[in-house]
Design a protein around this motif. Sequence first.
Motif, PDB file in Angstrom:
ATOM      1  N   HIS A  59       0.834  -1.205   0.000  1.00  0.00           N
ATOM      2  CA  HIS A  59       0.000   0.000   0.000  1.00  0.00           C
ATOM      3  C   HIS A  59       0.867   1.254   0.000  1.00  0.00           C
ATOM      4  CE1 HIS A  59      -3.807  -2.042   0.393  1.00  0.00           C
ATOM      5  NE2 HIS A  59      -3.396  -2.694   1.459  1.00  0.00           N
ATOM      6  N   ALA A  60       1.916   1.248   0.803  1.00  0.00           N
ATOM      7  CA  ALA A  60       2.799   2.413   0.895  1.00  0.00           C
ATOM      8  C   ALA A  60       3.502   2.665  -0.435  1.00  0.00           C
ATOM      9  CB  ALA A  60       3.830   2.204   2.006  1.00  0.00           C
TER      10      ALA A  60
ATOM     11  N   GLU B 146       2.475   1.764  -3.421  1.00  0.00           N
ATOM     12  CA  GLU B 146       1.464   2.217  -4.380  1.00  0.00           C
ATOM     13  C   GLU B 146       1.106   3.680  -4.138  1.00  0.00           C
ATOM     14  OE1 GLU B 146      -1.156   2.290  -7.574  1.00  0.00           O
ATOM     15  OE2 GLU B 146       0.396   0.833  -7.083  1.00  0.00           O
ATOM     16  N   ALA B 147       0.911   4.064  -2.873  1.00  0.00           N
ATOM     17  CA  ALA B 147       0.591   5.454  -2.540  1.00  0.00           C
ATOM     18  C   ALA B 147       1.712   6.388  -2.998  1.00  0.00           C
ATOM     19  CB  ALA B 147       0.350   5.601  -1.042  1.00  0.00           C
ATOM     20  N   LEU B 148       2.948   5.953  -2.815  1.00  0.00           N
ATOM     21  CA  LEU B 148       4.089   6.755  -3.249  1.00  0.00           C
ATOM     22  C   LEU B 148       4.088   6.942  -4.766  1.00  0.00           C
ATOM     23  CD1 LEU B 148       6.690   8.226  -2.490  1.00  0.00           C
ATOM     24  CD2 LEU B 148       7.857   6.017  -2.582  1.00  0.00           C
ATOM     25  N   LEU B 149       3.794   5.881  -5.500  1.00  0.00           N
ATOM     26  CA  LEU B 149       3.716   5.978  -6.961  1.00  0.00           C
ATOM     27  C   LEU B 149       2.596   6.919  -7.400  1.00  0.00           C
ATOM     28  CD1 LEU B 149       4.279   2.264  -8.022  1.00  0.00           C
ATOM     29  CD2 LEU B 149       5.791   4.208  -8.479  1.00  0.00           C
ATOM     30  N   VAL B 150       1.463   6.844  -6.730  1.00  0.00           N
ATOM     31  CA  VAL B 150       0.338   7.731  -7.062  1.00  0.00           C
ATOM     32  C   VAL B 150       0.742   9.183  -6.818  1.00  0.00           C
ATOM     33  CG1 VAL B 150      -2.020   8.420  -6.430  1.00  0.00           C
ATOM     34  CG2 VAL B 150      -1.446   5.983  -6.660  1.00  0.00           C
ATOM     35  N   ALA B 151       1.320   9.461  -5.643  1.00  0.00           N
ATOM     36  CA  ALA B 151       1.739  10.839  -5.331  1.00  0.00           C
ATOM     37  C   ALA B 151       2.721  11.363  -6.374  1.00  0.00           C
ATOM     38  CB  ALA B 151       2.350  10.901  -3.933  1.00  0.00           C
ATOM     39  N   SER B 152       3.699  10.545  -6.741  1.00  0.00           N
ATOM     40  CA  SER B 152       4.700  11.007  -7.720  1.00  0.00           C
ATOM     41  C   SER B 152       4.073  11.237  -9.086  1.00  0.00           C
ATOM     42  CB  SER B 152       5.866  10.025  -7.812  1.00  0.00           C
ATOM     43  OG  SER B 152       5.455   8.798  -8.365  1.00  0.00           O
TER      44      SER B 152
ATOM     45  N   LYS C  12      -6.192   5.609  -3.506  1.00  0.00           N
ATOM     46  CA  LYS C  12      -5.920   4.881  -4.744  1.00  0.00           C
ATOM     47  C   LYS C  12      -5.170   3.578  -4.465  1.00  0.00           C
ATOM     48  CE  LYS C  12      -7.686   7.434  -7.976  1.00  0.00           C
ATOM     49  NZ  LYS C  12      -8.777   6.920  -8.802  1.00  0.00           N
ATOM     50  N   ALA C  13      -4.441   3.546  -3.345  1.00  0.00           N
ATOM     51  CA  ALA C  13      -3.698   2.339  -2.954  1.00  0.00           C
ATOM     52  C   ALA C  13      -4.546   1.401  -2.087  1.00  0.00           C
ATOM     53  CB  ALA C  13      -2.426   2.737  -2.210  1.00  0.00           C
TER      54      ALA C  13
END
Length: 158
Positions: free
Chosen positions: A44-45, A47-53, A82-83
Motif C-alpha cells: 500500500h505504501a 502504491e501510494a508513493l507511486l500515485v503521489a509522484s 488509490k492504494a
Amino acid sequence: MTAHIHSPFLLTRAGAVSALTLAAFGGSLLMPGAASEAVAATAHANEALLVASSKKGAPYRYGASGPSRFDCSGLTLYSYKKAGKKLPRTAQQQFNKTRRISASSRKRGDLVFFHSGSSVYHVGIYAGSGKIWHSPKSGSWVKLEKIWTKKVWYGRVR
C-alpha cells in the motif's frame, strides 16, 4: 515462509526471477500462499508513493483532494485511497490515525508530519533519501523536495 529483502520495490511472485535478481533490484520474495500485514502495508505504501509522484506538477489548492489539484493532506488522502487505504481528511487527523515510527525506522511511503509544538500543520509522503512528495502551499504544486527541518514525526498507515 516469507523472505524479505527491504526496498522500494515489491514483487509478490518471484516466478522465474531468482532471489539474487530480486536482491539486486531490492524486491521482496514471497513463497506461494504467504502473506503478512507487513507485506500488505509495504504494498500500500509503495502504491501510494507511486500515485503521489504521478501527480507531480498538479497545482496546490486549499481543501482540494484531487484528482488534479491538492492541498497537503488531500494529496496523501488521494494517494492512499488509490492504494486501497482510507485516511481522514486533515494532516492532524492523519497523524492521529497512523502508527508512530522513528526516523531510523521510516520507509518509503510512510507519512511525514511537520509540527509546531504538538500541532501538526503539514504532511507529505516519504520518498527516501530525506525527501518527500508533497503539495506545499498556495502558488505551488505537487513536488519532490528535501525535508527542510528536523521538526517532523513519522507515521505508518495501518
